[in-house]
Design a protein around this motif. Sequence first.
Motif, PDB file in Angstrom:
ATOM      1  N   ILE A 200       0.843  -1.201   0.000  1.00 19.93           N
ATOM      2  CA  ILE A 200       0.000   0.000   0.000  1.00 19.93           C
ATOM      3  C   ILE A 200       0.874   1.245   0.000  1.00 19.93           C
ATOM      4  N   ASP A 201       1.907   1.231   0.872  1.00 18.60           N
ATOM      5  CA  ASP A 201       2.771   2.403   0.963  1.00 18.60           C
ATOM      6  C   ASP A 201       3.491   2.651  -0.355  1.00 18.60           C
ATOM      7  N   ASP A 202       3.979   1.551  -0.976  1.00 13.73           N
ATOM      8  CA  ASP A 202       4.668   1.687  -2.262  1.00 13.73           C
ATOM      9  C   ASP A 202       3.743   2.288  -3.299  1.00 13.73           C
ATOM     10  N   ARG A 203       2.523   1.756  -3.311  1.00 14.83           N
ATOM     11  CA  ARG A 203       1.566   2.224  -4.300  1.00 14.83           C
ATOM     12  C   ARG A 203       1.308   3.720  -4.083  1.00 14.83           C
ATOM     13  N   ASP A 204       1.166   4.095  -2.811  1.00 15.20           N
ATOM     14  CA  ASP A 204       0.834   5.484  -2.534  1.00 15.20           C
ATOM     15  C   ASP A 204       1.984   6.434  -2.835  1.00 15.20           C
ATOM     16  N   THR A 205       3.234   5.943  -2.640  1.00  8.76           N
ATOM     17  CA  THR A 205       4.327   6.865  -2.910  1.00  8.76           C
ATOM     18  C   THR A 205       4.557   7.031  -4.404  1.00  8.76           C
ATOM     19  N   THR A 206       4.248   5.969  -5.184  1.00  9.00           N
ATOM     20  CA  THR A 206       4.457   6.111  -6.626  1.00  9.00           C
ATOM     21  C   THR A 206       3.274   6.773  -7.312  1.00  9.00           C
ATOM     22  N   ALA A 207       2.112   6.766  -6.638  1.00 14.37           N
ATOM     23  CA  ALA A 207       0.909   7.301  -7.281  1.00 14.37           C
ATOM     24  C   ALA A 207       1.031   8.803  -7.491  1.00 14.37           C
ATOM     25  N   LYS A 208       0.343   9.271  -8.541  1.00 14.84           N
ATOM     26  CA  LYS A 208       0.259  10.719  -8.732  1.00 14.84           C
ATOM     27  C   LYS A 208      -0.573  11.300  -7.592  1.00 14.84           C
ATOM     28  N   ARG A 209      -0.285  12.545  -7.256  1.00 15.33           N
ATOM     29  CA  ARG A 209      -1.044  13.164  -6.180  1.00 15.33           C
ATOM     30  C   ARG A 209      -2.011  14.183  -6.735  1.00 15.33           C
ATOM     31  N   GLY A 210      -3.074  14.379  -6.022  1.00 15.65           N
ATOM     32  CA  GLY A 210      -4.066  15.337  -6.498  1.00 15.65           C
ATOM     33  C   GLY A 210      -5.219  15.462  -5.520  1.00 15.65           C
ATOM     34  N   THR A 211      -6.311  16.016  -5.983  1.00 17.31           N
ATOM     35  CA  THR A 211      -7.481  16.198  -5.135  1.00 17.31           C
ATOM     36  C   THR A 211      -8.431  15.024  -5.327  1.00 17.31           C
ATOM     37  N   CYS A 212      -8.920  14.502  -4.221  1.00 17.87           N
ATOM     38  CA  CYS A 212      -9.839  13.363  -4.282  1.00 17.87           C
ATOM     39  C   CYS A 212     -11.259  13.886  -4.444  1.00 17.87           C
ATOM     40  N   LEU A 213     -11.941  13.429  -5.473  1.00 18.27           N
ATOM     41  CA  LEU A 213     -13.292  13.955  -5.676  1.00 18.27           C
ATOM     42  C   LEU A 213     -14.319  13.271  -4.787  1.00 18.27           C
ATOM     43  N   ILE A 214     -13.915  12.256  -4.060  1.00 17.62           N
ATOM     44  CA  ILE A 214     -14.855  11.611  -3.146  1.00 17.62           C
ATOM     45  C   ILE A 214     -14.848  12.327  -1.794  1.00 17.62           C
ATOM     46  N   THR A 215     -13.653  12.501  -1.242  1.00 18.38           N
ATOM     47  CA  THR A 215     -13.575  13.100   0.082  1.00 18.38           C
ATOM     48  C   THR A 215     -13.281  14.592   0.035  1.00 18.38           C
ATOM     49  N   GLY A 216     -12.756  15.074  -1.072  1.00 22.16           N
ATOM     50  CA  GLY A 216     -12.384  16.482  -1.162  1.00 22.16           C
ATOM     51  C   GLY A 216     -11.011  16.766  -0.576  1.00 22.16           C
ATOM     52  N   ASP A 217     -10.304  15.717  -0.129  1.00 21.00           N
ATOM     53  CA  ASP A 217      -8.960  15.927   0.416  1.00 21.00           C
ATOM     54  C   ASP A 217      -8.005  16.339  -0.698  1.00 21.00           C
ATOM     55  N   THR A 218      -7.111  17.246  -0.371  1.00 18.58           N
ATOM     56  CA  THR A 218      -6.177  17.687  -1.395  1.00 18.58           C
ATOM     57  C   THR A 218      -4.822  17.035  -1.190  1.00 18.58           C
ATOM     58  N   ASP A 219      -4.074  16.960  -2.261  1.00 20.12           N
ATOM     59  CA  ASP A 219      -2.728  16.397  -2.254  1.00 20.12           C
ATOM     60  C   ASP A 219      -2.689  15.003  -1.625  1.00 20.12           C
ATOM     61  N   VAL A 220      -3.518  14.118  -2.140  1.00 21.45           N
ATOM     62  CA  VAL A 220      -3.511  12.721  -1.674  1.00 21.45           C
ATOM     63  C   VAL A 220      -3.135  11.845  -2.858  1.00 21.45           C
ATOM     64  N   PRO A 221      -2.601  10.628  -2.601  1.00 21.08           N
ATOM     65  CA  PRO A 221      -2.283   9.743  -3.724  1.00 21.08           C
ATOM     66  C   PRO A 221      -3.565   9.325  -4.458  1.00 21.08           C
ATOM     67  N   ILE A 222      -3.550   9.464  -5.769  1.00 21.60           N
ATOM     68  CA  ILE A 222      -4.727   9.153  -6.582  1.00 21.60           C
ATOM     69  C   ILE A 222      -4.595   7.735  -7.128  1.00 21.60           C
ATOM     70  N   ALA A 223      -5.658   6.963  -7.001  1.00 19.47           N
ATOM     71  CA  ALA A 223      -5.636   5.577  -7.476  1.00 19.47           C
ATOM     72  C   ALA A 223      -5.584   5.559  -8.997  1.00 19.47           C
ATOM     73  N   ALA A 224      -4.664   4.770  -9.537  1.00 23.13           N
ATOM     74  CA  ALA A 224      -4.571   4.668 -10.996  1.00 23.13           C
ATOM     75  C   ALA A 224      -5.781   3.919 -11.538  1.00 23.13           C
ATOM     76  N   THR A 225      -6.158   2.849 -10.862  1.00 24.12           N
ATOM     77  CA  THR A 225      -7.413   2.157 -11.180  1.00 24.12           C
ATOM     78  C   THR A 225      -8.051   1.772  -9.855  1.00 24.12           C
ATOM     79  N   HIS A 226      -9.358   1.573  -9.896  1.00 23.85           N
ATOM     80  CA  HIS A 226     -10.040   1.112  -8.687  1.00 23.85           C
ATOM     81  C   HIS A 226     -10.088  -0.398  -8.778  1.00 23.85           C
ATOM     82  N   SER A 227      -9.023  -1.016  -8.256  1.00 23.45           N
ATOM     83  CA  SER A 227      -8.787  -2.411  -8.625  1.00 23.45           C
ATOM     84  C   SER A 227      -9.674  -3.391  -7.867  1.00 23.45           C
ATOM     85  N   GLU A 228     -10.138  -3.022  -6.715  1.00 25.11           N
ATOM     86  CA  GLU A 228     -10.995  -3.966  -5.993  1.00 25.11           C
ATOM     87  C   GLU A 228     -12.314  -4.135  -6.747  1.00 25.11           C
TER      88      GLU A 228
END
Lengths: 279, 657
Positions: free
Chosen positions: B208-236
């Motif tokens: 999880i940590d690896d995924r989050d550090t490599t992920a692009k960061r941005g604003t989450c449209l679900i929670t509205g949090d800014t500068d969070v790792p953005i999921a490349a795909t919603h794999s679940e």
Amino acid sequence: MTDNRITLRVWGDYACFTRPEMKVERVSYPVMTPSAARGVLEAVFWEPEIYYLIDAIHVIRRGNWFSFRRNEVISVISLVSAKTWMTSPEEVSPIQAGGGAPDGTQRNMLALQEVEYLITAEVRPSGLGSRHGIKTYVEEIRRRARNGKCYHRPYLGVREFACDFEWEEDAEAAFERRQQELGSEWRRYDENIGLMLYDVFAPELRAHGFRWLQEDNAAVDSPIRLEPAKKRKSKALTPRSTGVLVRPEALFFFADVRDGKLDCHPSRAQFAVKPAMEA
Amino acid sequence: MLLKLLNDFAESRNLLDDLAFSPKAVRWIISLDVDGNLIGAGPRETIGEKNRGKEYSAPQTSRVKNAGGVAEFLADNLTGLFGLDTDPEKDKENTQKRRERDANNQAKCMDFWRQIVKAFDATQCPALHALLRYHEKTQIPPPFLRWGVAAEQKPNEKPAWWLTTAVGTETKLGLDNFSFEVEGFDGLLLNDETQLRPYWRRVYQKEIDDRDTTAKRGTCLITGDTDVPIAATHSEKIKGVPNTQSFGAAIVSFDKPAFTSYGFDQSQNAPSSTKAATAYCNALNYLLKQDDHYLRIGQTSVCFWAKETRQASTLIAKMFNRPDPASIRGFLAAPWAGIDRELVKRDRFYSVTLSGNAGRIVVRHWLHITLEQAMENFQRWFKDLEVTPYGDPSVYDNGKRKTKDKDSMPPLALFRLACSTVRDPKDLQSETLTQLYRAALEGASLSSMLLKPMLYRLQVDLPKHGLSVLANPSRFALMRLIVNRNRKDDVPMIEPQIFETSDPAYNCGRLLAIFDSLQRSAHGAGFDGATVSERYFGSASTTPNTAFSLLWKLHTHHLKKLRQQGEKGKAAANKIKNTITETVALFQPENPGEAPQFPRHFNLVEQGRFALGFYQQMAVRKAAIDEYVRRKKAGEIQPEDIDDELELTANHESSQL
């Protein structure tokens, strides 16, 4: 302040203001987004010298949810084949939708039925400079809207859902009037919608005006696939505008419909990321 | 908003605590000794649902599996363990595809054993050593696996993998999972809390940590949090929605060029944080598994939940599926029993209707209202469905009347109500069920077009099955609800019991019922022809004037016949005649003395009221007869109480039994 404010009443049989998270199997927002409202206004009148800031959207008829499925495609046409098509159409085969076609797929849409809104917007001069004062533009918009003129048919969210429009002098008065006219059909609509798409460009970027991106001046990490810069003749060498480069970036705000009104003026709206407003 | 609500749900119900593990069916357990030798002839079978094996809490990787070549830790199928293809004969002609498949299988197998090696290096767990020894020693395919047809070949049988079990029998292999146990260790390696499970939690967290550090960061449209790792795909993947594959499907996916916009890649089109993406998927998967949060309605799944009040959805699920008369009475009297009233007032109720479209999930409808509103609508639903039962309603109470699924449900169950619109449950459109569901929870009115098939069914069933069609109240309950909710202002509400009104359609229905009873009384027990209601129900409900001019003549004959049956007959005939006169007072004849004039035609809603008038009049008669028979049997009837009409009818009815 009010002399640059315009109000347009729009209504249509269907509307789909697609949510970005559910845009494959489309699900609409319950009300019109500011960017859809901007699109309607730009269909009636737009020049690079002005831009619209959506002030508020009144919901006259919220509409009912309505779900259906259509034949659509999974591929996009490439620029190359579009060009070939222009010169020798027999060499290109179109992308086929539905009926078991390899590029066909069925997609669902959860849309709204029977909607009506009042769009109030400010007309502002963009940074590209203009020979006219803003009043001239407001006059022109009023004239065009009253005559029912538009550059292309305005629509509610997606091109298929064309809408009608009418000029209104005063939003509040028009809102009251429509309530009276609808009588028992009228339903007050209030909802805290939560995060909603504001636009794919921040409003302050619009203030600079737009010009076409070209490969030589686009940032390297730009997500946009650009057309190669074309060698132009001497006339075109002078830049058509001096606007800054703009990259699309979704902007979200907390939408709250109170007393049938969605207030979305950028100076009052609460954005997820605060866009840098122009001084 | 939907995703946000699901995200909140996952957080409030603590669904995100142990994501490193998820339930997984493991059918085969390979037992090894400490030196990695197989014990027995083959793997041991676990017993679970539908040949899939028992469900264990198994390690779950967060790595993206779409491209293949990724195996789970400790439990996987035969590709993961042995690198074997589940169907080695697939794409036999296409060498390139075949090669790709083989390479992928090999990669998956290597990934599986690489994880075991890594785990052994980290934990030095001797059981893992046994596994590695086993891997070295075993030939591929292992002796207990065989590709081919059954020992006794059936015609046209396709080859499959056959597995020799520990006890020596041969079983056909499906998409089953394998796992290990090692002699000297307590239970399955999957369940080892001392070393392996804590180890896996660390690995998972690192993933999880690896995924989050490599992920692009941005604003989450679900929670509205800014500068969070953005999921490349919603794999679940979300499992259990009709018309999707068993491994699940996605709500948010942009896997085709036409689905993306502005040149964004994959889920960058709808930026949401890795955390929120996991949360909403887990919430949906949870909801789709709980009987009290989920209804399967035709080809759609409906999930519903209240934000805080946990009992609410249990109650609603029960009232949809098993609304027996006692629980309806309880619900109407005290819907809040056991629920904090203050909580209900501020709580909200959510519902989402999902259906599948191959790999994608479609949101068909969603709803969010206050819980109070939902419960009020639901109460109104049952009030609107209330009708007098025809005969003794208690036969429906126990629900064990017939073994057939549909009939074992109480008459007001959602499915049962919907079935009254079709001949056979398999003809049922999911749209009908969805409409009913919305009518119940949103208080929406139902389309009057639903009356059309219902009335048609009634017209067909009445001659076919006689009066027994009246015994099932679901069709009349639903009819009453539709008629009342499509009511115009100048038309009376249809009451649950018979009532006096000036509505022509309702009274025509009653009149037909009276004519029918008259005919039954006049002809006595020996009559076995079609009665007037069986023969004329259809025409009387659509073109009443035509039908009733004929029936009017007929009924005079029936009265005459009844009068000929002695004193009792005469008295009964007079009594019936009075009822008829009262009922037709509304329909004045053109000239005095002639037959009354009835309306020329009834529209759909009027036909519905006609049917209800007919039903309620028949129910009154049935109730009177039943009561009379009961009292007579009990010997409670005094000579002066003897009712001539009922006496005649009761005699007939009891002789018919």
